[in-house]
Design a protein around this motif. Sequence first.
Motif, PDB file in Angstrom:
ATOM      1  N   GLY A   1      41.795  32.697  54.277  1.00 20.35           N
ATOM      2  CA  GLY A   1      42.720  32.558  53.151  1.00 20.35           C
ATOM      3  C   GLY A   1      42.508  31.314  52.309  1.00 20.35           C
TER       4      GLY A   1
ATOM      5  N   GLU B   1      45.121  37.509  63.935  1.00 19.75           N
ATOM      6  CA  GLU B   1      45.515  37.574  62.530  1.00 19.75           C
ATOM      7  C   GLU B   1      44.275  37.651  61.633  1.00 19.75           C
ATOM      8  OE1 GLU B   1      48.488  37.825  61.163  1.00 19.75           O
ATOM      9  OE2 GLU B   1      47.785  37.580  59.097  1.00 19.75           O
TER      10      GLU B   1
ATOM     11  N   PRO C   1      42.664  30.503  60.252  1.00 19.42           N
ATOM     12  CA  PRO C   1      43.676  31.567  60.326  1.00 19.42           C
ATOM     13  C   PRO C   1      44.677  31.198  61.405  1.00 19.42           C
ATOM     14  CG  PRO C   1      41.720  32.206  61.525  1.00 19.42           C
ATOM     15  CD  PRO C   1      41.398  30.879  60.882  1.00 19.42           C
TER      16      PRO C   1
ATOM     17  N   GLY D   1      38.329  35.403  55.355  1.00 19.90           N
ATOM     18  CA  GLY D   1      39.566  35.975  55.888  1.00 19.90           C
ATOM     19  C   GLY D   1      40.599  34.930  56.280  1.00 19.90           C
TER      20      GLY D   1
ATOM     21  N   GLN E   1      43.024  41.121  61.645  1.00 22.30           N
ATOM     22  CA  GLN E   1      43.885  41.965  60.812  1.00 22.30           C
ATOM     23  C   GLN E   1      43.556  41.773  59.325  1.00 22.30           C
ATOM     24  OE1 GLN E   1      45.829  44.479  61.348  1.00 22.30           O
ATOM     25  NE2 GLN E   1      45.339  44.287  63.507  1.00 22.30           N
ATOM     26  N   ARG E   2      43.342  40.498  58.938  1.00 17.94           N
ATOM     27  CA  ARG E   2      43.054  40.235  57.521  1.00 17.94           C
ATOM     28  C   ARG E   2      41.718  40.845  57.124  1.00 17.94           C
ATOM     29  NH1 ARG E   2      44.964  33.907  56.753  1.00 17.94           N
ATOM     30  NH2 ARG E   2      47.121  34.251  57.381  1.00 17.94           N
TER      31      ARG E   2
ATOM     32  N   ASN F   1      42.318  44.529  56.786  1.00 14.44           N
ATOM     33  CA  ASN F   1      43.107  44.868  55.597  1.00 14.44           C
ATOM     34  C   ASN F   1      42.318  44.788  54.293  1.00 14.44           C
ATOM     35  OD1 ASN F   1      45.242  45.240  57.292  1.00 14.44           O
ATOM     36  ND2 ASN F   1      46.205  43.261  56.858  1.00 14.44           N
ATOM     37  N   ARG F   2      41.187  44.060  54.329  1.00 16.13           N
ATOM     38  CA  ARG F   2      40.415  43.884  53.095  1.00 16.13           C
ATOM     39  C   ARG F   2      39.786  45.184  52.606  1.00 16.13           C
ATOM     40  NH1 ARG F   2      37.343  38.260  52.301  1.00 16.13           N
ATOM     41  NH2 ARG F   2      39.244  37.031  52.188  1.00 16.13           N
TER      42      ARG F   2
END
Lengths: 212, 212
Positions: B19, B131, B126, B17, B134-135, B138-139
Motif C-alpha cells: 500500500g 492481509e 502490510p 501490495g 488478500q490484497r 483482490n488486485r
Amino acid sequence: MITKGRGLLIVISGPSGAGKGTICKRFMEKNKDVMLSVSATTRSPRVGEVEGINYFFMSKEQFVEKIESNDFLEYAEVYDNYYGTPKSNVEEMLQSGNDVILEIDIQGALKVKENTREGVFVFILPPSMEELKQRIINRGSETNESLMKRFKSAYKEINFISKYNYAVVNDKVEIAVEKLEAIISAEKCRVDRIKDSILDSKEGIIHEQLYD
Amino acid sequence: MITKGRGLLIVISGPSGAGKGTICKRFMEKNKDVMLSVSATTRSPRVGEVEGINYFFMSKEQFVEKIESNDFLEYAEVYDNYYGTPKSNVEEMLQSGNDVILEIDIQGALKVKENTREGVFVFILPPSMEELKQRIINRGSETNESLMKRFKSAYKEINFISKYNYAVVNDKVEIAVEKLEAIISAEKCRVDRIKDSILDSKEGIIHEQLYD
C-alpha cells in the motif's frame, strides 16, 4: 505485526535556561502513558514532597550502597547531598513497555550515555543565545559577573550537542513538544529497533501460510 | 538558530501490495509543500499524461545518454522500455530546500541507496502476511500459481527491511501517514543533520554577545 516490547528511554537535556523543564511538564500533561524517571536523593524531604513521586529519599549509607552495586544510571554530589537516577526503577518501567522520560542536565546526560546502550538523547536548545541570556537574567537577580559566568557555561555546554541524537529548539513550547512527540513516534518505527520482531512474526505467519 | 537548508530525500518503498501508493497519495494531499520525484521513461505517453507531471518522456537515445553521464539515482528496463529517477531533477528540488518523496519498489530503493549518501529509507509493511495475500488476491484474477509466486516474492522482499531506516505498518492509512510525518519531522531534528548550522550560528551570536 510488531509487538509492543520494551519502552523507550528518552533523555531530555540541555543548558540551564533552555526550558527543558517547561517542555517536559507540558509533554507529560499531553502524554499520560509516558512515565517520568524519579531521582533518588539523600537530602531531607521538603514539606509536601512525596516518596516515589518527587524523589526516592534515602540515607547516605543506602545511597553509597547503591553506588557500589552499580544501581545508578548517573549520580552527583551537590552541596553535601547525593542525587541520582536509580537504574532498577527505570529498568522496571521500560520492561513493562512504558516509555520513560529522564529530564537531566548535560553532565548527567553524558553519564547516562556512558552507562547504558539504549536511550534517545534529546538536546533542548534556546531559540538564540540572546534569548538564553534573557531567560537566565529573568530567573532572578544575579550580579553581572555571575550572569556572564552562567552564560559562558551554557555557551560551552552547547558543544556537547554532538553527543546527542536530536536537537529541539525551544522557540514555542507547543511546537517543541510536538517535535518531541514526533521523535518518539519516529524512534518506534526505526528498523534497528523493530527488525527482529518483524522478522520473527513474519516467520511465524509465513509458516502457517505456506506449509500448514 | 537553524537555517532551512537542504530538503530531505524520503524514499518510500515496500513489497507490492503493502500500500505504498495509497500512503504516498494521502501524504501528498496533506503536505502540499513536499514534492514528488518524477520518473523518466522511454515509453510513449498515454492519453492524459503530462510531461514533467506523470513522467519525463524521452527517446531511448536520450535515456542511454543520461545513463552514461550517470544522471540516474536508479533505472530499470521493463518490457523493452526504460524507467528511471533523474538525479538532476531530485537534486534541484533538494537544493531549493524542498523535501522530495520518491515512491519506488524495493529493487529501485536499494539502487538509490547505492547511488547516494543521503535519503531516509522507509519500508511500508502490510499489517500481516495474510492481509498482504488478500490484497494481492483482490488486485485481480490470478492463477493460484502466480499468486503464490507473488506472495513468496513479497515474503522474500521483506528481508531487505534491514537496509532501511524506518518501517511503517500500513494497518490504517491515516495512522501510517501520521507516522511518516513524524519520521520527517524527527529527521529534521537529528543532530547529525543540523549540528553544523547550530554551531555556526552559535559562533556568530556568541561573538556579538561576548566580544562586540
